[in-house]
Write a protein that holds these residues in place. Structure first.
Motif, PDB file in Angstrom:
ATOM      1  N   MET A  22       1.046  -1.414   0.072  1.00 21.25           N
ATOM      2  CA  MET A  22      -0.016   0.476   0.108  1.00 21.25           C
ATOM      3  C   MET A  22       0.606   1.087   0.063  1.00 21.25           C
ATOM      4  O   MET A  22       1.870   0.920   0.618  1.00 21.25           O
ATOM      5  CB  MET A  22      -0.536   0.165   0.732  1.00 21.25           C
ATOM      6  N   PRO A  23      -0.227   2.285  -0.722  1.00 21.14           N
ATOM      7  CA  PRO A  23       1.026   3.482  -0.219  1.00 21.14           C
ATOM      8  C   PRO A  23       1.197   4.347   1.387  1.00 21.14           C
ATOM      9  O   PRO A  23       1.175   3.884   1.737  1.00 21.14           O
ATOM     10  CB  PRO A  23      -0.092   4.524  -1.179  1.00 21.14           C
ATOM     11  N   ALA A  24       2.885   4.622   0.853  1.00 21.01           N
ATOM     12  CA  ALA A  24       2.869   5.477   2.144  1.00 21.01           C
ATOM     13  C   ALA A  24       3.306   4.247   3.336  1.00 21.01           C
ATOM     14  O   ALA A  24       2.925   4.890   4.387  1.00 21.01           O
ATOM     15  CB  ALA A  24       2.389   6.663   2.909  1.00 21.01           C
ATOM     16  N   GLY A  25       3.255   3.205   3.141  1.00 10.83           N
ATOM     17  CA  GLY A  25       3.568   1.554   4.382  1.00 10.83           C
ATOM     18  C   GLY A  25       1.858   2.027   4.543  1.00 10.83           C
ATOM     19  O   GLY A  25       1.541   1.219   6.329  1.00 10.83           O
ATOM     20  N   VAL A  26       0.855   2.010   4.886  1.00 11.26           N
ATOM     21  CA  VAL A  26      -0.440   1.775   5.111  1.00 11.26           C
ATOM     22  C   VAL A  26      -1.032   0.382   4.426  1.00 11.26           C
ATOM     23  O   VAL A  26      -0.859   0.574   3.914  1.00 11.26           O
ATOM     24  CB  VAL A  26      -1.683   2.680   5.028  1.00 11.26           C
ATOM     25  N   SER A  27      -1.672   0.187   5.858  1.00 13.16           N
ATOM     26  CA  SER A  27      -1.985  -1.497   6.297  1.00 13.16           C
ATOM     27  C   SER A  27      -3.416  -1.114   5.669  1.00 13.16           C
ATOM     28  O   SER A  27      -4.385  -0.235   5.144  1.00 13.16           O
ATOM     29  CB  SER A  27      -2.804  -1.904   7.795  1.00 13.16           C
ATOM     30  N   TRP A  28      -3.694  -2.594   4.677  1.00 17.66           N
ATOM     31  CA  TRP A  28      -4.985  -2.186   3.887  1.00 17.66           C
ATOM     32  C   TRP A  28      -6.279  -2.145   5.357  1.00 17.66           C
ATOM     33  O   TRP A  28      -7.304  -1.147   5.055  1.00 17.66           O
ATOM     34  CB  TRP A  28      -5.039  -4.054   3.710  1.00 17.66           C
ATOM     35  N   PHE A  29      -6.234  -2.796   5.953  1.00 15.60           N
ATOM     36  CA  PHE A  29      -7.686  -1.895   7.172  1.00 15.60           C
ATOM     37  C   PHE A  29      -7.592  -0.931   7.477  1.00 15.60           C
ATOM     38  O   PHE A  29      -8.700  -0.222   6.982  1.00 15.60           O
ATOM     39  CB  PHE A  29      -7.268  -3.030   8.339  1.00 15.60           C
ATOM     40  N   ARG A  30      -6.098  -0.267   7.359  1.00 18.37           N
ATOM     41  CA  ARG A  30      -5.850   1.741   7.726  1.00 18.37           C
ATOM     42  C   ARG A  30      -7.291   2.765   6.366  1.00 18.37           C
ATOM     43  O   ARG A  30      -7.425   3.246   6.829  1.00 18.37           O
ATOM     44  CB  ARG A  30      -5.006   1.725   8.040  1.00 18.37           C
ATOM     45  N   TYR A  31      -6.503   1.436   5.934  1.00 15.84           N
ATOM     46  CA  TYR A  31      -6.550   1.985   4.074  1.00 15.84           C
ATOM     47  C   TYR A  31      -7.597   1.996   4.354  1.00 15.84           C
ATOM     48  O   TYR A  31      -8.763   3.163   3.764  1.00 15.84           O
ATOM     49  CB  TYR A  31      -6.216   1.651   3.101  1.00 15.84           C
ATOM     50  N   LEU A  32      -9.038   0.743   4.098  1.00 17.86           N
ATOM     51  CA  LEU A  32     -10.204   0.625   3.832  1.00 17.86           C
ATOM     52  C   LEU A  32     -10.958   1.798   4.922  1.00 17.86           C
ATOM     53  O   LEU A  32     -11.620   1.898   4.784  1.00 17.86           O
ATOM     54  CB  LEU A  32     -10.479  -0.516   4.104  1.00 17.86           C
ATOM     55  N   THR A  33     -10.072   1.872   6.442  1.00 19.34           N
ATOM     56  CA  THR A  33     -11.179   2.431   7.246  1.00 19.34           C
ATOM     57  C   THR A  33     -11.411   4.076   7.051  1.00 19.34           C
ATOM     58  O   THR A  33     -12.359   4.558   7.055  1.00 19.34           O
ATOM     59  CB  THR A  33     -10.530   2.186   8.595  1.00 19.34           C
ATOM     60  N   MET A  34      -9.658   4.628   6.644  1.00 20.22           N
ATOM     61  CA  MET A  34     -10.157   5.996   5.985  1.00 20.22           C
ATOM     62  C   MET A  34     -10.764   5.909   4.265  1.00 20.22           C
ATOM     63  O   MET A  34     -11.507   7.324   4.976  1.00 20.22           O
ATOM     64  CB  MET A  34      -8.352   6.173   5.582  1.00 20.22           C
ATOM     65  N   LEU A  35     -11.027   5.554   3.864  1.00 17.32           N
ATOM     66  CA  LEU A  35     -11.952   5.754   2.599  1.00 17.32           C
ATOM     67  C   LEU A  35     -13.693   5.681   3.045  1.00 17.32           C
ATOM     68  O   LEU A  35     -14.294   6.155   2.781  1.00 17.32           O
ATOM     69  CB  LEU A  35     -11.223   4.531   2.118  1.00 17.32           C
ATOM     70  N   GLY A  36     -13.439   4.801   3.500  1.00 21.24           N
ATOM     71  CA  GLY A  36     -15.043   4.391   3.939  1.00 21.24           C
ATOM     72  C   GLY A  36     -15.917   5.469   4.818  1.00 21.24           C
ATOM     73  O   GLY A  36     -16.757   6.723   5.028  1.00 21.24           O
ATOM     74  N   THR A  37     -14.682   6.129   5.904  1.00 19.01           N
ATOM     75  CA  THR A  37     -14.952   7.601   6.757  1.00 19.01           C
ATOM     76  C   THR A  37     -14.820   8.220   5.922  1.00 19.01           C
ATOM     77  O   THR A  37     -15.932   9.071   6.000  1.00 19.01           O
ATOM     78  CB  THR A  37     -13.485   7.581   7.191  1.00 19.01           C
ATOM     79  N   SER A  38     -14.127   8.694   4.897  1.00 17.24           N
ATOM     80  CA  SER A  38     -13.939   9.804   4.281  1.00 17.24           C
ATOM     81  C   SER A  38     -15.582  10.203   3.160  1.00 17.24           C
ATOM     82  O   SER A  38     -15.793  10.527   2.909  1.00 17.24           O
ATOM     83  CB  SER A  38     -13.063  10.209   3.359  1.00 17.24           C
ATOM     84  N   ILE A  39     -15.953   8.736   2.516  1.00 20.21           N
ATOM     85  CA  ILE A  39     -17.084   8.388   1.522  1.00 20.21           C
ATOM     86  C   ILE A  39     -17.911   8.642   2.358  1.00 20.21           C
ATOM     87  O   ILE A  39     -19.310   9.727   2.447  1.00 20.21           O
ATOM     88  CB  ILE A  39     -16.870   6.723   1.007  1.00 20.21           C
ATOM     89  N   LEU A  40     -18.624   8.627   4.168  1.00 19.62           N
ATOM     90  CA  LEU A  40     -19.504   8.577   4.616  1.00 19.62           C
ATOM     91  C   LEU A  40     -19.426  10.043   5.003  1.00 19.62           C
ATOM     92  O   LEU A  40     -20.716  10.441   4.909  1.00 19.62           O
ATOM     93  CB  LEU A  40     -18.806   7.712   5.974  1.00 19.62           C
ATOM     94  N   THR A  41     -18.350  10.243   5.074  1.00 23.81           N
ATOM     95  CA  THR A  41     -18.808  12.303   5.505  1.00 23.81           C
ATOM     96  C   THR A  41     -19.217  13.024   4.573  1.00 23.81           C
ATOM     97  O   THR A  41     -19.439  13.605   4.810  1.00 23.81           O
ATOM     98  CB  THR A  41     -17.009  12.606   5.623  1.00 23.81           C
ATOM     99  N   MET A  42     -18.565  12.150   3.085  1.00 23.77           N
ATOM    100  CA  MET A  42     -18.588  13.397   1.773  1.00 23.77           C
ATOM    101  C   MET A  42     -20.526  12.878   2.183  1.00 23.77           C
ATOM    102  O   MET A  42     -21.299  13.819   1.689  1.00 23.77           O
ATOM    103  CB  MET A  42     -18.088  12.959   0.648  1.00 23.77           C
ATOM    104  N   PHE A  43     -21.056  11.814   1.911  1.00 27.50           N
ATOM    105  CA  PHE A  43     -22.461  11.927   1.840  1.00 27.50           C
ATOM    106  C   PHE A  43     -22.903  11.789   3.166  1.00 27.50           C
ATOM    107  O   PHE A  43     -24.298  13.409   2.998  1.00 27.50           O
ATOM    108  CB  PHE A  43     -22.903  10.335   1.916  1.00 27.50           C
ATOM    109  N   ALA A  44     -22.684  12.547   4.754  1.00 29.19           N
ATOM    110  CA  ALA A  44     -23.279  13.316   5.538  1.00 29.19           C
ATOM    111  C   ALA A  44     -23.141  15.110   5.037  1.00 29.19           C
ATOM    112  O   ALA A  44     -24.315  15.679   5.627  1.00 29.19           O
ATOM    113  CB  ALA A  44     -22.725  12.846   6.740  1.00 29.19           C
ATOM    114  N   GLY A  45     -22.341  15.695   4.937  1.00 29.26           N
ATOM    115  CA  GLY A  45     -21.831  16.290   4.047  1.00 29.26           C
ATOM    116  C   GLY A  45     -22.997  16.767   2.955  1.00 29.26           C
ATOM    117  O   GLY A  45     -24.226  18.429   3.091  1.00 29.26           O
ATOM    118  N   ALA A  46     -23.108  16.003   1.747  1.00 33.93           N
ATOM    119  CA  ALA A  46     -24.247  16.707   0.850  1.00 33.93           C
ATOM    120  C   ALA A  46     -25.874  16.745   1.689  1.00 33.93           C
ATOM    121  O   ALA A  46     -26.643  16.968   1.229  1.00 33.93           O
ATOM    122  CB  ALA A  46     -24.391  15.530  -0.038  1.00 33.93           C
TER     123      ALA A  46
END
Length: 67
Positions: free
Chosen positions: A1-25
């Motif tokens: 993964m980029p910058a040495g981030v684990s899959w779990f952390r990457y997917l967690t941040m991806l899911g959090t950012s998508i949910l945040t965008m939906f909530a903002g909209a």
């Protein structure tokens, strides 16, 4: 993964950012409450609330000064 981030952390941040965008909209949609109704007859020029009337007046004065 980029910058040495684990899959779990990457997917967690991806899911959090998508949910945040939906909530903002959703918040913006509820705050501004757009008019989603479709009128039977199209509105006449100037009746539509979303027209930029100030800009329209400015363009008309600019055009009248040219002539």
């Amino acid at each position: 993964m980029p910058a040495g981030v684990s899959w779990f952390r990457y997917l967690t941040m991806l899911g959090t950012s998508i949910l945040t965008m939906f909530a903002g909209a959703e918040v913006v949609h509820r705050y501004y409450r757009p008019d989603l109704s479709i009128p039977e007859i199209p509105p006449k020029p100037g009746e539509l609330k979303t027209e930029l009337l100030g800009l329209k007046d400015e363009i008309q004065t600019h055009n009248s000064q040219k002539h």
